[in-house]
Design a protein around this motif. Structure first.
Motif, PDB file in Angstrom:
ATOM      1  N   GLU A   1       0.868  -1.720   0.035  1.00 52.18           N
ATOM      2  CA  GLU A   1      -0.065   0.275   0.098  1.00 52.18           C
ATOM      3  C   GLU A   1       0.954   1.623   0.466  1.00 52.18           C
ATOM      4  OE1 GLU A   1      -2.302  -0.773   3.325  1.00 52.18           O
ATOM      5  OE2 GLU A   1      -3.896  -1.709   2.329  1.00 52.18           O
ATOM      6  N   ALA A   2       2.206   1.039   0.831  1.00 48.42           N
ATOM      7  CA  ALA A   2       2.603   2.394   0.505  1.00 48.42           C
ATOM      8  C   ALA A   2       3.509   2.853  -0.582  1.00 48.42           C
ATOM      9  CB  ALA A   2       3.984   2.157   2.259  1.00 48.42           C
ATOM     10  N   VAL A   3       3.567   1.577  -0.695  1.00 44.78           N
ATOM     11  CA  VAL A   3       4.535   1.429  -2.529  1.00 44.78           C
ATOM     12  C   VAL A   3       3.729   2.118  -3.265  1.00 44.78           C
ATOM     13  CG1 VAL A   3       5.654   0.334  -4.337  1.00 44.78           C
ATOM     14  CG2 VAL A   3       6.359   0.475  -1.948  1.00 44.78           C
ATOM     15  N   TYR A   4       2.104   1.489  -3.659  1.00 42.49           N
ATOM     16  CA  TYR A   4       1.209   2.079  -4.249  1.00 42.49           C
ATOM     17  C   TYR A   4       0.733   3.706  -4.015  1.00 42.49           C
ATOM     18  CZ  TYR A   4      -3.295   2.163  -6.619  1.00 42.49           C
ATOM     19  OH  TYR A   4      -4.494   2.462  -7.007  1.00 42.49           O
ATOM     20  N   SER A   5       0.373   4.098  -3.085  1.00 41.06           N
ATOM     21  CA  SER A   5       0.743   5.584  -2.918  1.00 41.06           C
ATOM     22  C   SER A   5       1.876   6.256  -3.246  1.00 41.06           C
ATOM     23  CB  SER A   5      -0.561   5.613  -1.971  1.00 41.06           C
ATOM     24  OG  SER A   5       1.144   5.408  -0.432  1.00 41.06           O
ATOM     25  N   GLN A   6       2.886   5.604  -3.956  1.00 38.27           N
ATOM     26  CA  GLN A   6       3.649   6.477  -3.520  1.00 38.27           C
ATOM     27  C   GLN A   6       4.186   6.730  -5.013  1.00 38.27           C
ATOM     28  OE1 GLN A   6       7.313   5.072  -1.731  1.00 38.27           O
ATOM     29  NE2 GLN A   6       6.222   6.290   0.619  1.00 38.27           N
ATOM     30  N   THR A   7       3.808   5.796  -5.801  1.00 35.19           N
ATOM     31  CA  THR A   7       3.986   5.522  -7.634  1.00 35.19           C
ATOM     32  C   THR A   7       2.650   5.828  -8.185  1.00 35.19           C
ATOM     33  OG1 THR A   7       4.456   2.543  -6.973  1.00 35.19           O
ATOM     34  CG2 THR A   7       6.643   3.667  -6.412  1.00 35.19           C
ATOM     35  N   TYR A   8       1.563   5.253  -7.700  1.00 35.21           N
ATOM     36  CA  TYR A   8       1.026   5.301  -8.676  1.00 35.21           C
ATOM     37  C   TYR A   8       1.243   5.996  -9.776  1.00 35.21           C
ATOM     38  CZ  TYR A   8      -4.101   5.482 -10.897  1.00 35.21           C
ATOM     39  OH  TYR A   8      -5.059   5.204 -11.632  1.00 35.21           O
ATOM     40  N   GLU A   9       0.726   7.633  -8.996  1.00 32.82           N
ATOM     41  CA  GLU A   9       0.915   9.190 -10.449  1.00 32.82           C
ATOM     42  C   GLU A   9       2.484   8.605 -10.915  1.00 32.82           C
ATOM     43  OE1 GLU A   9       0.183  12.337  -8.975  1.00 32.82           O
ATOM     44  OE2 GLU A   9      -0.762  11.793  -7.688  1.00 32.82           O
ATOM     45  N   PRO A  10       3.497   8.025 -10.726  1.00 33.70           N
ATOM     46  CA  PRO A  10       4.892   8.211 -11.563  1.00 33.70           C
ATOM     47  C   PRO A  10       4.461   6.703 -13.141  1.00 33.70           C
ATOM     48  CG  PRO A  10       5.581   8.177  -9.772  1.00 33.70           C
ATOM     49  CD  PRO A  10       4.483   8.021  -9.410  1.00 33.70           C
ATOM     50  N   ILE A  11       3.591   5.776 -12.826  1.00 28.75           N
ATOM     51  CA  ILE A  11       3.081   4.839 -13.264  1.00 28.75           C
ATOM     52  C   ILE A  11       2.404   4.799 -14.160  1.00 28.75           C
ATOM     53  CG2 ILE A  11       2.479   2.106 -13.489  1.00 28.75           C
ATOM     54  CD1 ILE A  11       5.858   2.560 -12.100  1.00 28.75           C
TER      55      ILE A  11
END
Length: 178
Positions: free
Chosen positions: A10-20
């Motif tokens: 969940e932490a990785v998702y919230s940090q990387t969703y927009e760049p991906i």
């Protein structure tokens, strides 16, 4: 899956969703296709959470996964009937696109960008659109920093030549349409 793995994902998702998502949007013909690529990227990350790298390495790992998914997506699209693809392109034309002020120069730049190889477009995009440095690109592409430096230098030279062929001159401070 235990709570720590779920929390990490969940932490990785919230940090990387927009760049991906941005990465996929810039490489897909439609926002819908980009959404599919992002969904598949995070589904893969969810299934492989046990090998999810720590910190900023996770973002680079996800770029690599998205890159592979995009390659598969483009291969599938190439196999689709041409008439259907043309019809869908007409339906979705212009959606999610930004129209530049100087559309003549942008059109020429887009033509030059389309004229270079897929590999050159990818490495230039990782620098310009994703803002990655040589080390990060090396991680995404699975190459050495030195190989990335050489490939980037050569890609820039080929892009510059392609720009010249379409009448766009490039200097350090501006791009001008001739």
């Amino acid at each position: 899956m235990d709570d720590s793995s779920r929390g990490r994902f969940e932490a990785v998702y919230s940090q990387t969703y927009e760049p991906i998502l941005g990465y996929a949007l810039r490489r897909c013909d439609s926002p819908e296709d980009a959404a599919d690529v992002v969904a598949e990227t995070f589904a893969t990350a969810w299934r492989r959470v046990d090998v999810l790298p720590p910190g900023d390495e996770a973002r680079l790992w996800l770029y690599g996964i998205a890159r592979n998914i995009l390659a598969n997506h483009h291969r599938r699209q190439a196999r689709r009937p041409v008439a259907l693809a043309a019809e869908l392109a007409d339906v979705y034309a212009g959606r999610g696109r930004i129209v530049p002020e100087d559309s003549v120069a942008m059109s020429a730049i887009a033509e030059a960008f389309g004229a270079i190889s897929d590999d050159d477009r990818e490495i230039l995009s990782l620098v310009a659109w994703e803002g990655l440095d040589h080390g990060e690109i090396a991680t995404v592409l699975g190459a050495s920093r030195n190989a990335v430096r050489i490939r980037l230098h050569r890609a820039r030279k080929r892009f510059s030549k392609a720009l010249s062929r379409v009448g766009v001159t490039v200097n350090r401070y501006a791009v001008e349409s001739v």
